[in-house]
Write a protein that holds these residues in place. Structure first.
Motif, PDB file in Angstrom:
ATOM      1  N   TRP A   1      -9.547   2.060  -3.299  1.00  0.00           N
ATOM      2  CA  TRP A   1      -8.675   2.536  -2.235  1.00  0.00           C
ATOM      3  C   TRP A   1      -9.377   3.642  -1.446  1.00  0.00           C
ATOM      4  O   TRP A   1     -10.253   4.343  -1.971  1.00  0.00           O
ATOM      5  CB  TRP A   1      -7.373   3.086  -2.805  1.00  0.00           C
ATOM      6  CG  TRP A   1      -6.446   2.043  -3.364  1.00  0.00           C
ATOM      7  CD1 TRP A   1      -6.773   0.781  -3.778  1.00  0.00           C
ATOM      8  CD2 TRP A   1      -5.042   2.182  -3.577  1.00  0.00           C
ATOM      9  NE1 TRP A   1      -5.666   0.127  -4.237  1.00  0.00           N
ATOM     10  CE2 TRP A   1      -4.587   0.960  -4.133  1.00  0.00           C
ATOM     11  CE3 TRP A   1      -4.135   3.201  -3.369  1.00  0.00           C
ATOM     12  CZ2 TRP A   1      -3.252   0.749  -4.459  1.00  0.00           C
ATOM     13  CZ3 TRP A   1      -2.800   2.999  -3.697  1.00  0.00           C
ATOM     14  CH2 TRP A   1      -2.365   1.780  -4.235  1.00  0.00           C
TER      15      TRP A   1
ATOM     16  N   ASN B   1      -9.560  -8.018   5.056  1.00  0.00           N
ATOM     17  CA  ASN B   1      -9.022  -6.745   4.559  1.00  0.00           C
ATOM     18  C   ASN B   1      -8.804  -5.791   5.735  1.00  0.00           C
ATOM     19  O   ASN B   1      -9.227  -4.649   5.713  1.00  0.00           O
ATOM     20  CB  ASN B   1     -10.015  -6.164   3.544  1.00  0.00           C
ATOM     21  CG  ASN B   1      -9.531  -4.879   2.921  1.00  0.00           C
ATOM     22  OD1 ASN B   1      -8.372  -4.747   2.575  1.00  0.00           O
ATOM     23  ND2 ASN B   1     -10.418  -3.905   2.808  1.00  0.00           N
TER      24      ASN B   1
ATOM     25  N   TRP C   1       0.367  -5.678   3.053  1.00  0.00           N
ATOM     26  CA  TRP C   1       0.320  -5.089   1.709  1.00  0.00           C
ATOM     27  C   TRP C   1       1.419  -4.027   1.566  1.00  0.00           C
ATOM     28  O   TRP C   1       2.104  -3.973   0.546  1.00  0.00           O
ATOM     29  CB  TRP C   1      -1.055  -4.466   1.453  1.00  0.00           C
ATOM     30  CG  TRP C   1      -1.197  -3.904   0.068  1.00  0.00           C
ATOM     31  CD1 TRP C   1      -1.719  -4.528  -1.025  1.00  0.00           C
ATOM     32  CD2 TRP C   1      -0.790  -2.592  -0.374  1.00  0.00           C
ATOM     33  NE1 TRP C   1      -1.659  -3.701  -2.125  1.00  0.00           N
ATOM     34  CE2 TRP C   1      -1.085  -2.513  -1.761  1.00  0.00           C
ATOM     35  CE3 TRP C   1      -0.200  -1.505   0.241  1.00  0.00           C
ATOM     36  CZ2 TRP C   1      -0.821  -1.366  -2.514  1.00  0.00           C
ATOM     37  CZ3 TRP C   1       0.083  -0.364  -0.505  1.00  0.00           C
ATOM     38  CH2 TRP C   1      -0.231  -0.300  -1.870  1.00  0.00           C
TER      39      TRP C   1
ATOM     40  N   LYS D   1      -3.388  -5.059   5.773  1.00  0.00           N
ATOM     41  CA  LYS D   1      -2.967  -3.798   5.155  1.00  0.00           C
ATOM     42  C   LYS D   1      -1.471  -3.560   5.401  1.00  0.00           C
ATOM     43  O   LYS D   1      -0.753  -3.066   4.514  1.00  0.00           O
ATOM     44  CB  LYS D   1      -3.803  -2.641   5.702  1.00  0.00           C
ATOM     45  CG  LYS D   1      -5.250  -2.690   5.226  1.00  0.00           C
ATOM     46  CD  LYS D   1      -6.142  -1.705   5.958  1.00  0.00           C
ATOM     47  CE  LYS D   1      -7.587  -1.816   5.446  1.00  0.00           C
ATOM     48  NZ  LYS D   1      -8.533  -1.014   6.226  1.00  0.00           N
TER      49      LYS D   1
ATOM     50  N   ILE E   1      -4.299   4.016   5.540  1.00  0.00           N
ATOM     51  CA  ILE E   1      -5.177   3.151   4.746  1.00  0.00           C
ATOM     52  C   ILE E   1      -6.379   2.860   5.636  1.00  0.00           C
ATOM     53  O   ILE E   1      -6.270   2.126   6.621  1.00  0.00           O
ATOM     54  CB  ILE E   1      -4.459   1.854   4.333  1.00  0.00           C
ATOM     55  CG1 ILE E   1      -3.181   2.186   3.563  1.00  0.00           C
ATOM     56  CG2 ILE E   1      -5.362   0.974   3.495  1.00  0.00           C
ATOM     57  CD1 ILE E   1      -2.331   0.970   3.221  1.00  0.00           C
TER      58      ILE E   1
ATOM     59  N   ALA F   1      -6.231  -4.682   0.275  1.00  0.00           N
ATOM     60  CA  ALA F   1      -5.589  -5.831   0.915  1.00  0.00           C
ATOM     61  C   ALA F   1      -6.465  -7.077   0.946  1.00  0.00           C
ATOM     62  O   ALA F   1      -6.160  -8.035   1.658  1.00  0.00           O
ATOM     63  CB  ALA F   1      -5.165  -5.466   2.342  1.00  0.00           C
TER      64      ALA F   1
ATOM     65  N   ASP G   1     -10.958   0.895   2.562  1.00  0.00           N
ATOM     66  CA  ASP G   1      -9.974   0.583   1.527  1.00  0.00           C
ATOM     67  C   ASP G   1      -9.944  -0.929   1.274  1.00  0.00           C
ATOM     68  O   ASP G   1      -9.834  -1.720   2.207  1.00  0.00           O
ATOM     69  CB  ASP G   1      -8.592   1.066   1.977  1.00  0.00           C
ATOM     70  CG  ASP G   1      -7.549   0.966   0.883  1.00  0.00           C
ATOM     71  OD1 ASP G   1      -7.249  -0.168   0.467  1.00  0.00           O
ATOM     72  OD2 ASP G   1      -7.052   2.018   0.432  1.00  0.00           O
TER      73      ASP G   1
END
Length: 497
Positions: free
Chosen positions: A45, A134, A142, A139, A101, A108, A105
């Motif tokens: 993360w 990602n 997520w 995100k 995020i 996702a 990170d």
């Protein structure tokens, strides 16, 4: 008249002031002086507090204004460059709902892969030029799935640059280029990818108002003026992610031109006029700053997360505050190939060019009787350079006919070991120009307002600091070292689960 540009990085906030007589830099400022913290509550993360970006921007602006003593009434526009792919969420009162995020990170990855399959891989490749991956929309999905109560309070989602523009102007807006970097733009419809939002179960009401990349995007409010020291009413005239903006700063707009960076992460950003890709899971295709429906300009971006951060880690762990120049000089004492020592530099999260695998970094072939500190430095630089070459080969396989490589004068490209390795293996010169993202953003704002007739004019005073040329007499040695490194990488990938 003067123009101010900001570069909202994950390490610091940079600000630059230019004049529009010739585009020259009046002064620059940066805050904080040490790298901003990236919080990692769980492995893979990466989060930052958006409010800290704003606070640091205010301090950097105040420093810049104090140093230049410019009359703020003569500042006519603002340009914003920002770290890409981040997710910022606000409620109806424009209050931040959670830490951002950010780009590095990896949480996702699975979310994006499931969305890719659900929406249809062929449709995504054809209309998004990408898999959801990602990136920002993944995100957001997520958050919807893992923080449902918080998600219910979301009024708008934004990219980091959108957030800064909101703090300056009070308006929540985004750009087509920004949505494309979040993998939320349909290149066939020239509109937000509403069908992908539907597949993700996300209402399109969460999308901010769209504004063109070069346009009047709102003006500085009284509150923002008081916090920054700027004058109320200055217009925000330009906004773009850091890699499209870096290409702009280097005057990279034409097909075949490449802008490269070697900061915390490494990026190869190539311009194409083709709205197609066959590498949607390894590279990203974004709307470049000069993209137009009738004259496509696609930025094909390949990002390597573990580049400058690896060299920085090595400096912090293996030296007593040695500067990078001294490390580079030691690396030059070692022969090509680092006497068999190889480093894979993939220790900063999932690598998209490795199909989102989080391979980690590793040292291979170390010999305790031979290898010293200087070998580690060279192997690190070579490993990063080899990963750039590996990525360039992916881009060439996706239709890029490489013509020129341009880079800013950042730490990695100051290294002859690093730059000579790339130039020799790809057979192209690398031109180093002393410019920055904040300077590019300031010039873009001036260009958007009509202060420059062309971007050639805006960058006319930039000088090429150095040109690294292919070392043809050493090509065989470089190729052998690269082939051995690539074999090591592929062996790791074959056994990675």
């Amino acid at each position: 008249m003067f123009w101010i540009g900001y570069d909202i990085g994950s390490s610091s906030i940079k600000a630059a002031l230019i004049n529009d007589e010739n585009g020259n830099v009046v002064d620059t400022a940066q805050y904080p002086k040490v790298e901003m913290q990236i919080r990692s509550p769980k492995s893979g993360w990466g989060e930052q507090d958006p409010e800290s970006w704003w606070e640091n921007l205010c301090i950097a602006t105040q420093q810049l204004l104090k140093n230049t003593e410019v009359d703020t009434r003569e500042i006519k526009g603002i340009g914003i460059s920002y770290q890409m792919h981040g997710l910022v969420l606000v409620d109806k009162e424009q209050k931040i709902l959670r830490p951002s995020i950010i780009w590095c990170d990896s949480r996702a990855v699975d979310t994006g892969e499931h969305l890719f399959e659900k929406a249809g891989t062929e449709k995504c490749e054809r209309q998004l030029l990408n898999s959801p991956g990602n990136f920002t929309l993944s995100k957001l999905k997520w958050v919807k799935e893992n923080e449902p109560e918080l998600y219910k309070r979301v009024d708008k989602f934004m990219l980091p640059g959108d957030y800064i523009a909101m703090k300056l102007t009070g308006a929540i807006t985004t750009t087509p280029s920004g949505l494309s970097e979040g993998i939320a733009w349909d290149f066939t419809k020239h509109a937000p990818a509403d069908w992908l939002f539907a597949e993700a179960g996300i209402h399109t009401d969460l999308i901010p108002e769209l504004v063109p990349t070069f346009s009047d995007q709102g003006s500085v409010t009284q509150q923002a003026a008081e916090q920054t020291g700027l004058t109320k009413g200055i217009s925000v005239m330009y906004r773009a992610g850091d890699q499209p903006n870096n290409a702009l700063a280097l005057n990279v707009f034409k097909p075949g031109e490449i802008a490269a960076t070697g900061g915390t992460s490494g990026v190869v950003y190539a311009i194409s006029d083709q709205i197609r890709t066959k590498e949607s899971t390894r590279i990203n295709s974004f709307a470049h700053v000069n993209h137009d429906e009738n004259a496509p300009r696609i930025g094909k971006m390949l990002c390597i997360n573990g580049t400058g951060i690896q060299y920085s880690w090595m400096r912090n762990q293996l030296t007593d505050a040695m500067d990078y120049g001294a490390m580079n000089a030691l690396a030059e004492e070692v022969t090509i190939g680092s006497d068999g020592l190889m480093i894979l530099p993939f220790g900063n999260g999932a690598e998209r060019m490795l199909r989102n695998r989080n391979l980690g970094s590793s040292m291979n072939g170390i010999n305790f009787n031979i290898h010293q500190q200087k070998h580690l430095f060279r192997a690190a630089l070579e490993g990063i350079a080899f990963s750039f070459v590996y990525g360039l080969q992916i881009l060439q396989g996706d239709g890029i006919e490489l013509t020129t490589i341009k880079a800013g004068n950042d730490n990695l490209f100051r290294s002859a070991v690093f730059s000579n390795t790339i130039a020799t293996l790809v057979g192209k010169n690398i031109s180093i120009t002393e410019t920055t993202g904040s300077v590019g953003a300031a010039r873009a704002a001036a260009y958007a307002a009509g202060a420059f007739a062309s971007f050639d004019e805006a960058t006319a005073t930039d000088k090429v600091e150095h040109v690294y040329k292919p070392l043809s007499e050493k090509k065989e040695d470089y190729q052998k070292a690269y082939d051995k490194w690539k074999e090591c990488l592929e062996e790791k990938l074959a056994t990675f689960k």
